[in-house]
Scaffold this motif. Structure first.
Motif, PDB file in Angstrom:
ATOM      1  N   TRP A  24       0.829  -1.194   0.000  1.00 28.09           N
ATOM      2  CA  TRP A  24       0.000   0.000   0.000  1.00 28.09           C
ATOM      3  C   TRP A  24       0.874   1.259   0.000  1.00 28.09           C
ATOM      4  CZ3 TRP A  24      -1.629  -4.584   1.771  1.00 28.09           C
ATOM      5  CH2 TRP A  24      -2.948  -4.968   1.502  1.00 28.09           C
ATOM      6  N   GLU A  47      -3.345   2.533   5.972  1.00 27.68           N
ATOM      7  CA  GLU A  47      -3.515   1.751   7.194  1.00 27.68           C
ATOM      8  C   GLU A  47      -2.637   0.503   7.191  1.00 27.68           C
ATOM      9  OE1 GLU A  47      -7.634   0.882   7.634  1.00 27.68           O
ATOM     10  OE2 GLU A  47      -8.220   2.973   8.008  1.00 27.68           O
ATOM     11  N   LEU A  48      -2.403  -0.073   6.016  1.00 29.65           N
ATOM     12  CA  LEU A  48      -1.541  -1.241   5.882  1.00 29.65           C
ATOM     13  C   LEU A  48      -0.285  -0.879   5.103  1.00 29.65           C
ATOM     14  CD1 LEU A  48      -3.899  -4.249   5.043  1.00 29.65           C
ATOM     15  CD2 LEU A  48      -2.834  -3.691   7.211  1.00 29.65           C
ATOM     16  N   GLU A  49       0.805  -1.560   5.416  1.00 29.08           N
ATOM     17  CA  GLU A  49       2.035  -1.391   4.645  1.00 29.08           C
ATOM     18  C   GLU A  49       2.124  -2.439   3.543  1.00 29.08           C
ATOM     19  OE1 GLU A  49       5.409  -1.390   7.191  1.00 29.08           O
ATOM     20  OE2 GLU A  49       4.812   0.413   8.275  1.00 29.08           O
ATOM     21  N   HIS A  67       1.127  -6.968   2.622  1.00 31.35           N
ATOM     22  CA  HIS A  67       0.550  -8.247   3.055  1.00 31.35           C
ATOM     23  C   HIS A  67       0.795  -9.291   1.970  1.00 31.35           C
ATOM     24  CE1 HIS A  67      -2.014 -11.213   4.898  1.00 31.35           C
ATOM     25  NE2 HIS A  67      -2.692 -11.324   3.770  1.00 31.35           N
ATOM     26  N   LYS A 114      -6.586  -6.878  15.802  1.00 33.95           N
ATOM     27  CA  LYS A 114      -5.543  -6.341  14.929  1.00 33.95           C
ATOM     28  C   LYS A 114      -5.637  -6.958  13.539  1.00 33.95           C
ATOM     29  CE  LYS A 114      -0.541  -5.561  14.766  1.00 33.95           C
ATOM     30  NZ  LYS A 114       0.762  -5.785  15.466  1.00 33.95           N
ATOM     31  N   TRP A 115      -5.868  -8.283  13.466  1.00 33.92           N
ATOM     32  CA  TRP A 115      -6.000  -8.935  12.165  1.00 33.92           C
ATOM     33  C   TRP A 115      -7.300  -8.533  11.481  1.00 33.92           C
ATOM     34  CZ3 TRP A 115      -4.371 -11.057   7.962  1.00 33.92           C
ATOM     35  CH2 TRP A 115      -5.258 -11.807   7.169  1.00 33.92           C
ATOM     36  N   LYS A 164      -7.348  -5.526   9.354  1.00 33.15           N
ATOM     37  CA  LYS A 164      -6.635  -5.578   8.073  1.00 33.15           C
ATOM     38  C   LYS A 164      -7.489  -6.162   6.952  1.00 33.15           C
ATOM     39  CE  LYS A 164      -2.122  -6.399  10.288  1.00 33.15           C
ATOM     40  NZ  LYS A 164      -0.972  -7.337  10.362  1.00 33.15           N
ATOM     41  N   SER A 186      -9.179  -4.045   3.927  1.00 27.54           N
ATOM     42  CA  SER A 186      -8.240  -3.501   2.942  1.00 27.54           C
ATOM     43  C   SER A 186      -7.698  -4.602   2.033  1.00 27.54           C
ATOM     44  CB  SER A 186      -7.084  -2.790   3.649  1.00 27.54           C
ATOM     45  OG  SER A 186      -7.541  -1.662   4.358  1.00 27.54           O
ATOM     46  N   ILE A 187      -7.393  -5.760   2.621  1.00 30.60           N
ATOM     47  CA  ILE A 187      -6.893  -6.875   1.819  1.00 30.60           C
ATOM     48  C   ILE A 187      -7.960  -7.335   0.845  1.00 30.60           C
ATOM     49  CG2 ILE A 187      -6.025  -9.247   1.903  1.00 30.60           C
ATOM     50  CD1 ILE A 187      -4.998  -8.617   4.758  1.00 30.60           C
TER      51      ILE A 187
END
Length: 349
Positions: A200, A205-207, A209, A237-238, A241, A244-245
């Motif tokens: 990303w 929010e995410l770097e 994956h 936390k998961w 994510k 977005s994934i």
């Protein structure tokens, strides 16, 4: 008459000594006693089927995406080294250092989410999501290495799959179970581990994956799967994510699934059936004989006896039956551990 007593003993000596129950960790384990008790409890819990998966068809999620498939055209390749590629399962590496292939951050962290993959297991290619060709998932090598490290809970392994005819790396035995299930499903045509990495833009929010598994069918779009335990799947936390994934994967025209497990007896049966090896020429002839002899539901042991009476020895016959169950030519109760007493029947075509 006086009561008899053995010479040199007291009357109270004949009573059994009092047994005091152990209420704490084993004393003989010393300071490791508490850990020993905890590990024993964990092992005991691992042997109990999770009620979440009891009598739940684990094939259903794959069928909803790929359809039921055709058992007669499902590939069932035999073990061979012809397609061996040491870059497909990279397990011989130090336990230190970076585990993922280097990605050019200047290219990957552009103004939009990008996808990075490798076709040779040595160098990553990066491009836009809308330009990614689904067919490449049949050629990609894993973006990450599969290495074991000290105190690592998950155990990376390489599992051989009938569908693709070679080993595929997995980061855990839990992932291996999902791949084995996909290998069993009549509609799944290809399986890849750690197939690509999503990156990303800065400030998102995410770097990055890397999904666990990519599944392809003969028709339709691929299905990208992340494998989690039931407990980790609901971890806050998961869970944060996942949206977005999912958006990134679905924007490429592929499906996305978080897979959490399956019935333990079902898994044990798959592990049993996937190991059955029958020479193709024997299977081609004797599987038809077995189907003729199995006109009515019968036990696996009785069917093996009938095959023995017709010239195919009983022990190889039991192996043949397991192979036919793996290839969906026969069916049985998958939620009960398979044995010679298990009822088998011809599958509906």
């Amino acid at each position: 008459m006086p009561e008899f007593r053995p010479h040199g003993s007291n009357h109270d000596d004949r009573r059994p000594p009092t047994v005091v129950p152990i209420r704490t960790a084993p004393e003989w384990a010393g300071e490791r006693g508490e850990k020993l008790v905890r590990l024993t409890q964990e092992q005991a819990a691992a042997g109990v089927d999770d009620p979440l998966f009891t009598d739940v068809d684990p094939l259903a999620a794959l069928t909803r995406w790929f359809g039921p498939g055709d058992r007669l055209t499902k590939r069932a390749l035999e073990p061979t080294m012809d397609d061996y590629d040491d870059r497909r399962v990279r397990v011989f590496r130090p336990s230190w250092g970076s585990r993922r292939l280097r990605i050019d951050a200047a290219v990957a962290q552009a103004s939009a989410t990008t996808i990075s993959f490798t076709l040779d297991g040595a160098k990553a290619q990066t491009g836009s999501l809308d330009a990614f060709d689904h067919e490449l998932l049949q050629q990609v090598r894993p973006m990450r290495d599969f290495a074991r490290r000290l105190k690592q809970m998950n155990k990376p392994v390489a599992t051989w799959l009938h569908t693709v005819g070679h080993h595929v790396g997995t980061e855990s035995l839990h992932e291996r179970t999902l791949m084995m299930l996909a290998d069993y499903h009549p509609a799944v045509d290809s399986v890849a581990g750690q197939p690509f990495t999503l990156v990303w833009p800065k400030g998102s929010e995410l770097e990055s994956h890397t999904p666990d598994v990519a599944l392809l069918g003969k028709r339709g779009a691929p299905l990208i799967v992340d494998v989690r335990t039931p407990e980790s799947a609901i971890d806050a936390k998961w869970a944060a994510k996942v949206p977005s994934i999912r958006r990134a994967v679905e924007s490429m025209g592929m499906g996305y699934l978080v897979w959490t497990g399956m019935s333990r007896p079902y898994r044990l049966n798959l592990e049993n059936f996937t190991e059955a090896r029958v020479p193709p020429e024997s299977y081609e002839f004797w599987s038809l004989v077995a189907l003729d002899l199995c006109a009515e539901p019968t036990t696996a042991g009785d069917l093996a006896d009938h095959l023995d009476a017709n010239g195919y020895k009983r022990l190889p016959a039991l192996m043949l039956i397991r192979r036919m169950l793996w290839r969906h030519a026969l069916r049985t109760d998958m939620y009960t551990p398979f044995s010679a007493a298990s009822i088998v029947d011809r599958a509906d075509d």
